[in-house]
Design an enzyme around this catalytic site. Structure first.
Site, PDB file in Angstrom:
ATOM      1  CG  HIS A 179      -2.029  -1.062   1.055  1.00 42.78           C
ATOM      2  ND1 HIS A 179      -2.994  -1.281   2.002  1.00 42.78           N
ATOM      3  CD2 HIS A 179      -2.294  -1.942   0.064  1.00 42.78           C
ATOM      4  CE1 HIS A 179      -3.797  -2.262   1.589  1.00 42.78           C
ATOM      5  NE2 HIS A 179      -3.382  -2.672   0.428  1.00 42.78           N
ATOM      6  CG  HIS A 418      -4.013 -11.835  -2.855  1.00 43.30           C
ATOM      7  ND1 HIS A 418      -4.331 -11.248  -4.049  1.00 43.30           N
ATOM      8  CD2 HIS A 418      -4.088 -10.839  -1.937  1.00 43.30           C
ATOM      9  CE1 HIS A 418      -4.591  -9.972  -3.869  1.00 43.30           C
ATOM     10  NE2 HIS A 418      -4.441  -9.690  -2.590  1.00 43.30           N
TER      11      HIS A 418
END
Ligand code: HEM
Ligand SMILES: [Ca+2]
Length: 662
Positions: A179, A418
């Protein structure tokens, strides 16, 4: 073919006119309709005013290219985009600033836009769009279509529940780092609304994924809604070119998720006293909490719920990530207090800026010194010279290096995480015992719970991060993420998503070339036959062969997460090579890289740098979490022999006296 400026100027004006008339009709219909059955993709975080305007100009450019290539019969057109339609301008830089700008501009004093927010991604390999410049990659080697991403998700990424010795702190620290460096802008319509891609939508921006026959979890929906990412012009000098995507955050590792990537956001995080970031203090409680704001802009919340103010809209996407935001907020304010005692004459601005500089530096130190070697193993880490020096300045800053993020990083490499996310995760007591499991859907967008459960809960999440393992690297993705993502989140409907399918479709949306092409630039052999994917375990290769017809068809994320990890690392060779190349550039192309000793007016004094290098992830945890022991290496779960708990008293901290001004 060279196109004259006059001709281009006329074509751009015409295209702008055509597009604006169709757009306003569509927008009007959208507003009138407000059909409750419509739903909006829930993950439209990467937006900004700038991204809407850049997307618009890029869309006009792509329209012109399409028309010209159709008329002329080639997509290899050279020419400059008329000034009016070029969204990028040279930035005027203040002279001699010791501190980074908020939006990342002026880091490079020659190419002032290098790495700034709202600028296009770069690429390691040129894109592979079906029409060479704009349409998603959908064609297979045999001339047919690539397999449906959801079919791949079901067959290749089916869940497996084996855990490893790395922990959730390693994993969610990784998400925080993602991020920091990337946020892909979503396409929005001209009024800034997210685009509603219903299953029957004909809008060219919608690239929905049909639900295949075999998808038993999602039989009741026709498609997975998928708006393409916003478009950007590929180059800052506005040459005609392919569709590029736009990064709405600063590409540099500069804690932009804490401090914001634009001025307005940045100001909203500050307290404007003694250099502090805004925080909530509770009398009698040792640590601070994230400041909160009220609805209506909170996700998944009732009218009286609260969510938080941070530098990045994605901070609340899961409670473990929110815990990491809290840790960094606390550390900022701890440094600001100490600095204000060391230099009582400094005003708020001085305290804030120097604290921010120190924070960015300790974060870079943790990343380059501790996190990267766990991810890519020592061999590649050393080969790319990513290790900080033990006792010297780094003199290798190179202003010709563009640190900008590779599209491959945002769309594939950094999404390795993920596959590691556990289906069920826990909080932990001070003695590290785990309790109260929550399933993936329970910790997504769960700020009200995070807040309401009380102050001790937040410490419990933080301890959960260090105490609990994550999954081993493999293509498996947990069942909530794979089959039921965001079930019930959007307008109370049953719409679900599939994270592997989104990753695959996003790669195609961005025209990412196939996995096989990246193998060849990463020192692995390009395969003619599936059997030549020798660093993929047979059981995973079987799954890949089941869905793909040809090695050239395999999507980058799919192939690379199926690789056997590099020795001593978490990701395979292909991802490790792209990652290492990127992080080398983020180091040598960042003028404010913390070890840089070329320019004393912006760098630390040598004795200050030595203090920064005493800092560690373990010290960060000791300073900011209610805990008095932490394992020797906090990116791995504790182990009696290999990773024993150590008293915080024996873990070094920085001495901020070295910042005293006389
Ligand atoms: C709780 C867990 C998580 C959920 C539900 C989640 C979900 C998502 C979703 C929905 C997207 C956008 C997909 C698209 O449309 O392209 C995304 C993007 C992404 N995710 Fe995750 N994610 C999670 C955790 C992580 C972790 C732990 C990492 C890495 C360690 C990670 C790395 C990324 C990256 C790099 C992107 C692209 C961001 C951008 O450039 O805009 N995610 N994730
Ligand atoms: Ca950043």
């Amino acid at each position: 073919l060279n196109i004259s400026p006059e001709y281009l100027s006329r074509e751009f004006d015409l295209m702008a006119e055509t597009l604006s008339s169709t757009d306003s009709i569509k927008t009007l219909k959208f507003l009138q309709k407000k059909n409750p059955g419509d739903f909006v993709f829930p993950v439209s975080f990467g937006t900004s005013k700038a991204s809407i305007s850049i997307d618009r100009k890029a869309t006009i450019q792509l329209g012109v290219l399409k028309k010209l290539s159709h008329n002329i019969g080639t997509t290899k057109l050279n020419g400059k985009i008329p000034k009016k339609f070029c969204p990028f301008e040279q930035v005027q830089c203040p002279t001699g600033s010791r501190y980074r700008s908020i939006d990342g501009s002026c880091n490079n004093l020659d190419q002032t836009w290098f790495g700034m927010a709202n600028s296009p991604y770069r690429r390691m390999l040129p894109p592979d769009y079906d029409d060479n410049f704009d349409s998603p990659r959908t064609k297979a080697a045999n001339g047919g279509s690539l397999p449906n991403p959801r079919t791949i998700a079901i067959n290749v990424h089916e869940p497996n529940f084996t855990t490893s010795s790395t922990n959730n702190l390693f994993l969610f620290f990784g998400q925080a780092l993602d991020h920091d460096v990337t946020s892909i802008a979503s396409a929005l319509n001209i009024n800034g609304f997210p685009i509603s891609c219903t299953c029957d939508s004909k809008n060219p921006i919608c690239f929905n994924i049909p639900v295949p026959e075999e998808d038993f979890s999602n039989r009741d929906q026709k498609c997975f809604n998928f708006p393409r990412s916003a478009a950007s012009i590929a180059s800052f000098d506005c040459e005609l070119g392919h569709r590029e995507q736009l990064n709405t955050v600063t590409h540099f590792i500069d804690l932009s998720y804490l401090y914001g990537s634009d001025i307005q956001n940045a100001l909203s995080t500050r307290a404007f006293v003694r250099g502090f970031l805004l925080a909530v203090r509770i009398p009698g409680v040792k640590h601070e909490f994230l400041p909160f704001r009220r609805n209506p802009f909170c996700h998944r919340m009732g009218p009286t719920d609260r969510c938080f103010v941070t530098g990045d809209a994605r901070s609340e996407s899961n409670s473990f990530l929110t815990a990491i935001h809290t840790v960094f907020l606390r550390q900022h304010n701890l440094i600001a207090i100490k600095l204000s005692k060391v230099n009582p004459k400094w005003n708020d601005e001085q305290l804030f800026q120097e604290t921010r500089k120190i924070m960015i530096s300790i974060n870079q130190h943790i990343i380059y010194n501790q996190w990267i070697p766990v991810l890519i193993g020592r061999e590649i880490y050393e080969k790319y010279q990513l290790e900080p020096f033990s006792n010297a300045f780094f003199m290798g800053y190179d202003k010709t290096q563009d640190p900008g993020l590779f599209n491959e990083m945002a769309t594939a490499v950094l999404r390795f995480g993920h596959t590691l996310i556990k289906h069920q995760m826990h909080k932990a007591h001070t003695n590290y015992s785990l309790f109260e499991k929550s399933t993936t859907d329970q910790f997504l967008f769960a700020s009200p719970k995070y807040f309401k459960d009380g102050i001790e809960t937040q410490e419990n999440y933080m301890r959960g991060l260090i105490a609990e393992d994550c999954y081993i690297p493999s293509p498996a993705v947990n069942p909530v993420l794979n089959h039921n993502l965001f079930e019930g989140f959007v307008g109370g409907g049953t719409h679900r998503f599939s994270l592997p399918a989104l990753n695959i479709q996003r790669g195609r949306d961005h025209g990412l070339p196939s996995y096989n092409k990246y193998r060849s630039i990463c020192g692995l052999k390009k395969a003619e036959f599936f059997d030549q994917f020798t660093n993929i375990k047979p059981e995973f290769l079987r799954r890949i062969r089941k869905v793909y017809n040809h090695p050239d068809d395999v999507d980058l994320w799919v192939g690379a997460v199926s690789e056997i990890p590099v020795k001593g690392g978490i990701i395979g060779e292909t991802f490790a090579c792209i990652f290492a190349e990127q992080f080398k550039r983020l180091k040598i192309g960042d003028r404010f890289y913390y070890e840089n000793g070329q320019d004393p007016s912006i760098g630390f004094k040598f004795e200050q740098l030595k203090e920064i290098k005493k800092f560690s992830i373990e010290r960060l945890i000791c300073n900011t979490v209610n805990i008095d022991k932490v394992q020797k290496n906090a990116f791995f779960v504790p182990h009696n022999i290999f990773n024993p708990l150590k008293s915080c008293d024996n873990i070094s901290d920085m001495d901020l006296e070295k910042w005293k001004e006389f």
